[in-house]
Design an enzyme around this catalytic site. Structure first.
Site, PDB file in Angstrom:
ATOM      1  N   ASP A  62       0.803  -1.223   0.000  1.00  0.00           N
ATOM      2  CA  ASP A  62       0.000   0.000   0.000  1.00  0.00           C
ATOM      3  C   ASP A  62       0.839   1.278   0.000  1.00  0.00           C
ATOM      4  O   ASP A  62       0.389   2.320   0.465  1.00  0.00           O
ATOM      5  CB  ASP A  62      -0.927   0.005   1.224  1.00  0.00           C
ATOM      6  CG  ASP A  62      -0.199  -0.306   2.521  1.00  0.00           C
ATOM      7  OD1 ASP A  62       1.016  -0.031   2.603  1.00  0.00           O
ATOM      8  OD2 ASP A  62      -0.830  -0.830   3.454  1.00  0.00           O
ATOM      9  N   GLU A  64      -0.860  -8.999  -1.315  1.00  0.00           N
ATOM     10  CA  GLU A  64      -1.351  -8.495  -0.030  1.00  0.00           C
ATOM     11  C   GLU A  64      -2.545  -7.558  -0.257  1.00  0.00           C
ATOM     12  O   GLU A  64      -2.640  -6.467   0.301  1.00  0.00           O
ATOM     13  CB  GLU A  64      -0.253  -7.781   0.763  1.00  0.00           C
ATOM     14  CG  GLU A  64      -0.587  -7.645   2.246  1.00  0.00           C
ATOM     15  CD  GLU A  64       0.490  -6.946   3.054  1.00  0.00           C
ATOM     16  OE1 GLU A  64       1.108  -7.614   3.884  1.00  0.00           O
ATOM     17  OE2 GLU A  64       0.724  -5.737   2.834  1.00  0.00           O
ATOM     18  N   GLU A  71      -1.735   5.218   3.288  1.00  0.00           N
ATOM     19  CA  GLU A  71      -1.777   3.825   2.851  1.00  0.00           C
ATOM     20  C   GLU A  71      -3.191   3.286   2.637  1.00  0.00           C
ATOM     21  O   GLU A  71      -3.427   2.498   1.720  1.00  0.00           O
ATOM     22  CB  GLU A  71      -1.018   2.946   3.857  1.00  0.00           C
ATOM     23  CG  GLU A  71       0.489   3.115   3.835  1.00  0.00           C
ATOM     24  CD  GLU A  71       0.992   4.264   4.676  1.00  0.00           C
ATOM     25  OE1 GLU A  71       2.212   4.461   4.751  1.00  0.00           O
ATOM     26  OE2 GLU A  71       0.152   4.998   5.275  1.00  0.00           O
ATOM     27  N   HIS A  83       6.934   4.485  13.761  1.00  0.00           N
ATOM     28  CA  HIS A  83       7.340   5.401  12.695  1.00  0.00           C
ATOM     29  C   HIS A  83       6.187   5.951  11.856  1.00  0.00           C
ATOM     30  O   HIS A  83       6.399   6.798  10.992  1.00  0.00           O
ATOM     31  CB  HIS A  83       8.303   4.683  11.748  1.00  0.00           C
ATOM     32  CG  HIS A  83       7.643   3.599  10.950  1.00  0.00           C
ATOM     33  ND1 HIS A  83       7.422   2.338  11.457  1.00  0.00           N
ATOM     34  CD2 HIS A  83       7.133   3.603   9.693  1.00  0.00           C
ATOM     35  CE1 HIS A  83       6.816   1.607  10.545  1.00  0.00           C
ATOM     36  NE2 HIS A  83       6.629   2.342   9.462  1.00  0.00           N
ATOM     37  N   ARG A 111       3.027   7.923  10.231  1.00  0.00           N
ATOM     38  CA  ARG A 111       2.665   9.337  10.229  1.00  0.00           C
ATOM     39  C   ARG A 111       1.598   9.672  11.266  1.00  0.00           C
ATOM     40  O   ARG A 111       1.632  10.732  11.889  1.00  0.00           O
ATOM     41  CB  ARG A 111       2.150   9.759   8.839  1.00  0.00           C
ATOM     42  CG  ARG A 111       3.221   9.937   7.794  1.00  0.00           C
ATOM     43  CD  ARG A 111       2.610  10.430   6.474  1.00  0.00           C
ATOM     44  NE  ARG A 111       3.625  10.606   5.457  1.00  0.00           N
ATOM     45  CZ  ARG A 111       4.027   9.640   4.628  1.00  0.00           C
ATOM     46  NH1 ARG A 111       3.519   8.424   4.740  1.00  0.00           N
ATOM     47  NH2 ARG A 111       4.943   9.877   3.715  1.00  0.00           N
ATOM     48  N   HIS A 115      13.604   5.150  13.605  1.00  0.00           N
ATOM     49  CA  HIS A 115      13.406   5.352  12.169  1.00  0.00           C
ATOM     50  C   HIS A 115      14.099   6.644  11.727  1.00  0.00           C
ATOM     51  O   HIS A 115      14.142   7.623  12.474  1.00  0.00           O
ATOM     52  CB  HIS A 115      11.900   5.432  11.883  1.00  0.00           C
ATOM     53  CG  HIS A 115      11.535   5.303  10.436  1.00  0.00           C
ATOM     54  ND1 HIS A 115      11.563   6.366   9.564  1.00  0.00           N
ATOM     55  CD2 HIS A 115      11.142   4.225   9.703  1.00  0.00           C
ATOM     56  CE1 HIS A 115      11.191   5.955   8.355  1.00  0.00           C
ATOM     57  NE2 HIS A 115      10.942   4.666   8.419  1.00  0.00           N
TER      58      HIS A 115
END
Length: 374
Positions: free
Chosen positions: A97, A119, A133, A212, A214, A246
């Protein structure tokens, strides 16, 4: 002979593509090419090296602090001009994604090349979590001709959106990759890792943390840090918190500012072999990563999910993981219970991994030879 272009840009995509690339590369019925956008450069390259994947097209699009709109437009143009207009393919295979997935799917659609979505069908039900995503995978499902779902739940999500043709449940190739990685690790001395992380006290219970996404930037991340500091203070003598930070500056700055404690070790991002080694040495894992939610049950490690919602609901339902979000109270409570209640801890590892058994790659090859042969 069917011609297939594998196209991906980030480390998680490369990990989940690797088993299938190896399966199809060794089969004379298929002509395989590999293209990378390098949306994430360094983290992608070490997976390519580890799994010995040869790249035919490298777009190298990564730039500092890249914005979604400029990245998306550049990806569509570069994928089209530098790959799809130079060579013909029967299928473009994308995974997951990411922005690369959406851009590659749209570019292939414009060139009338069939898109295979690995997936497929994951949904959180919230367009802002994960962002972007959730939007990427919904749009990719509309563009794809073939949908390779990891679970029955993912298939049901597509059916609910009236996507019912060429939908197959195959398991998740991340488990195939994990087993391949563990085989490679067995050929390497354990000391090659333990010496590298000599500042970590492995006689204590290791709590591995990855965070990590957003949607956790800002206040949610600060709340997660507050919970980790409390856990560290309450378990100074028996717990070591290990956090590979990250490289995103939103994460780096906040982590080093807030997470200062004797038994919290902030380390550099882990290469894939180092990550699965560290997971195997951990007592439990706190994460907002999708891949780790899928891998951890195969390693027998309980997971506390640092997200408000997850598209990987199967692990929650099976009891392999618990959803804590950024709630300070819930993160502390769940972690403390796992540290003190062995019966509760064992309940997380009582059921099989709902995401796969390591045979997804062979199932997909069989589908390509039968269902997609026309």
């Amino acid at each position: 002979m069917k011609s297939i272009l594998f196209l991906f840009g980030t480390r998680p995509e490369a990990i989940k593509m690797a088993p299938l690339i190896h399966c199809l590369s060794n089969d004379p019925e298929f002509r395989i090419k590999v293209g990378v956008t390098a949306q994430h450069r360094e983290m992608l390259d070490q997976v390519l090296d580890f799994f010995e994947i040869n790249v035919d097209y490298d777009l190298n699009v990564m730039s500092p602090d890249q914005k979604l709109h400029t990245l998306t437009s550049r990806l569509i143009a570069d994928i089209t001009n530098d790959i799809l207009l130079k060579e013909s393919f029967d299928f473009v295979l994308v995974q997951g994604d990411t922005t690369t997935v959406l851009a590659a799917s749209l570019a292939a659609f414009y060139q009338k090349v069939k898109v295979v979505h690995l997936e497929a069908g994951l949904r959180s039900g919230n367009m802002d979590a994960p962002f972007p995503e959730e939007m990427n995978r919904i749009l990719t499902s509309k563009l794809a001709s073939i949908h390779l779902c990891p679970t029955e739940n993912a298939k049901a999500n597509l059916f609910a959106e009236n996507i019912k043709e060429n939908v197959y449940v195959v398991g998740n190739t991340v488990i195939d990759a994990l087993f391949l990685g563990l085989e490679k690790l067995r050929e390497m001395p354990d000391t090659s890792f333990s010496e590298k992380y000599h500042n970590i006290d492995f006689t204590k219970k290791i709590i591995l943390v990855t965070c990590h996404r957003r949607e956790n930037f800002g206040q949610p991340f600060e709340s997660i840090c507050k919970a980790l500091l409390t856990i560290a203070a309450q378990h100074q003598d028996d717990v070591e918190i290990v956090y590979p930070v990250h490289p995103n500056p939103n994460v780096q700055k906040a982590a080093h500012q807030h997470l200062v404690a004797r038994n919290i070790k902030l380390i550099s991002p882990l290469d894939y072999p180092d990550l699965i080694w560290m997971m195997s040495k951990s007592y439990m894992i706190l994460t907002d990563s999708g891949g780790i939610q899928e891998e951890a049950p195969s390693l027998g490690k309980p997971v506390i999910v640092l997200r408000e919602v997850t598209e990987r609901i199967e692990g929650i339902t099976a009891g392999n993981a618990v959803l804590a979000g950024s709630s300070v109270e819930k993160i502390i409570a769940e972690t403390s219970r796992l540290l003190s209640d062995r019966y509760y801890y064992d309940s997380f590892t009582a059921s099989a991994n709902p995401y796969g058994d390591g045979n997804a790659g062979s199932k997909i090859v069989a589908l390509f030879k039968t269902a997609f042969s026309g």
